[in-house]
Design an enzyme around this catalytic site. Structure first.
Site, PDB file in Angstrom:
ATOM      1  N   GLU A  44       0.832  -1.210   0.000  1.00 61.86           N
ATOM      2  CA  GLU A  44       0.000   0.000   0.000  1.00 61.86           C
ATOM      3  C   GLU A  44       0.864   1.257   0.000  1.00 61.86           C
ATOM      4  OE1 GLU A  44      -2.683   1.626  -0.183  1.00 61.86           O
ATOM      5  OE2 GLU A  44      -4.370   0.253   0.016  1.00 61.86           O
ATOM      6  N   ARG A  55      -7.454   0.310  13.202  1.00 57.78           N
ATOM      7  CA  ARG A  55      -6.126   0.733  12.759  1.00 57.78           C
ATOM      8  C   ARG A  55      -6.308   1.806  11.695  1.00 57.78           C
ATOM      9  NH1 ARG A  55      -5.217  -0.872   7.564  1.00 57.78           N
ATOM     10  NH2 ARG A  55      -5.896  -2.913   6.827  1.00 57.78           N
ATOM     11  N   ASN A 115      -5.689   3.373   8.000  1.00 55.76           N
ATOM     12  CA  ASN A 115      -5.526   2.830   6.659  1.00 55.76           C
ATOM     13  C   ASN A 115      -4.792   3.879   5.823  1.00 55.76           C
ATOM     14  OD1 ASN A 115      -5.825   0.536   4.988  1.00 55.76           O
ATOM     15  ND2 ASN A 115      -7.488   1.531   3.888  1.00 55.76           N
ATOM     16  N   GLU A 120      -9.713  -6.180   9.599  1.00 54.73           N
ATOM     17  CA  GLU A 120     -10.518  -7.077   8.769  1.00 54.73           C
ATOM     18  C   GLU A 120     -10.520  -8.501   9.327  1.00 54.73           C
ATOM     19  OE1 GLU A 120      -9.951  -5.458   4.311  1.00 54.73           O
ATOM     20  OE2 GLU A 120      -8.105  -5.674   5.466  1.00 54.73           O
ATOM     21  N   ASN A 169      -9.977   5.253   2.656  1.00 52.50           N
ATOM     22  CA  ASN A 169      -9.011   4.905   1.614  1.00 52.50           C
ATOM     23  C   ASN A 169      -8.532   6.108   0.830  1.00 52.50           C
ATOM     24  OD1 ASN A 169      -7.413   2.748   0.717  1.00 52.50           O
ATOM     25  ND2 ASN A 169      -9.185   1.396   0.749  1.00 52.50           N
ATOM     26  N   ASP A 221      -9.898   1.690  -4.142  1.00 54.98           N
ATOM     27  CA  ASP A 221      -8.886   1.647  -3.079  1.00 54.98           C
ATOM     28  C   ASP A 221      -8.065   2.936  -3.119  1.00 54.98           C
ATOM     29  OD1 ASP A 221      -6.929   0.799  -1.197  1.00 54.98           O
ATOM     30  OD2 ASP A 221      -7.093  -1.272  -1.811  1.00 54.98           O
TER      31      ASP A 221
END
Length: 299
Positions: free
Chosen positions: A18, A101, A103, A121, A154, A204
């Protein structure tokens, strides 16, 4: 667009790769592997990846004006000194939500670090809903919460005139826009500018190009799509050889290369045997557009 070329430059097998960010000073690509808890730096010159292990899921990395980097780590904003491999907490949010958490995160044109949270998740894209919020870390290290009830916070970026903030809450299957005040960092007047189509799957990470168009990586969709935020139309689709494309940024000497991160979490042996580059870092050239250099955190 037959000149578009896609190459896996680092077959890293990230669990959840990511937050790709081009570090011009180092001539290297930064990214994180959230579940493997490491911050990585890939050099196109050596082809090597350096990785720094951290003590919690690390979901985004950004440049810092004073040098080195800032990261989102668990529910903390933290500073990372690369050479010393030293992480120090700047501040923590959501101490009352041990299952949450951070992202995705990105720095705005004024040097503020925007980042949002989500519940951990159970399986990829399966989680307790509406647990996340969007925050900003200011240069004086204070934190503001913009809103809550977020599923998976996101992709984010800003329009070229800095008057619009673009944002994705993945499970809304929408790319949203807000009015943006550069002086204060305030956002308002939320609206959807693009509804993601079924085959595109889950929106995303996101970045903007010098023509003001948005590029969105589609998780489980194996593609990045180019959108016109003015018309809400999709302009281009670039398919990748992996399904779990997670985020994208522009980089390289003149920001004409696009880098795309991907994930391998949730894939069984058979799926992985069909997509051996899952979790790799991809470089796309020949798009005919350039990107905007990342802003450094001013604090």
């Amino acid at each position: 667009m037959s000149s578009v070329r896609i190459e896996c430059v680092a077959n890293e097998g990230c669990r959840i790769g990511e937050s790709p960010v081009w570090d011009e000073k180092e001539g290297a690509l930064l990214f994180v592997d959230i579940t493997s808890r490491k911050v990585c730096r890939w050099s196109p010159v050596t082809g090597q990846i350096q990785a720094i292990p951290v003590d919690a899921p690390v979901s985004s990395v950004a440049l810092r004006k004073s040098g080195d980097y800032v990261i989102t780590l668990g529910t903390r904003f933290a500073a990372l000194k690369w050479k010393e491999e030293l992480v120090t907490t700047i501040t923590q949010v959501e101490k009352d939500k041990p299952n949450n958490r951070f992202n995705d995160g990105k720095v705005d044109p004024a040097g503020r670090y925007f980042a949002g949270t989500m519940a951990e998740e159970i399986r990829p894209a399966v989680l307790e809903r509406h647990q996340g919020s969007l925050y900003t870390l200011f240069s004086d290290l204070s934190v503001v919460k913009h809103f809550d009830q977020v599923d998976i916070s996101n992709g984010l970026d800003w329009s070229l005139d800095h008057k619009t903030f673009f944002y994705i809450d993945s499970l809304s299957y929408s790319v949203d826009a807000f009015d943006y005040d550069l002086q204060t960092g305030k956002i308002g007047n939320r609206r959807s500018i693009y509804k993601v189509e079924k085959e595109e799957s889950i929106p995303d990470g996101m970045c903007i190009d010098t023509e003001g168009k948005l590029w969105v990586a589609c998780y489980d969709g194996g593609r990045v799509i180019r959108l016109d935020p003015e018309t809400g139309k999709r302009l281009q689709t670039v398919k990748l050889p992996v399904d779990k494309t997670t985020s994208c940024c522009f980089g390289g000497r003149d920001y004409s290369e696009m880098y795309v991160t991907s994930a391998s979490d949730g894939m069984d042996k058979e799926w992985l045997s069909r997509q051996p580059q899952a979790g790799g870092i991809f470089k796309i050239t020949g798009l005919g557009v350039k990107g905007v250099p990342p802003y450094p955190f001013a604090g």
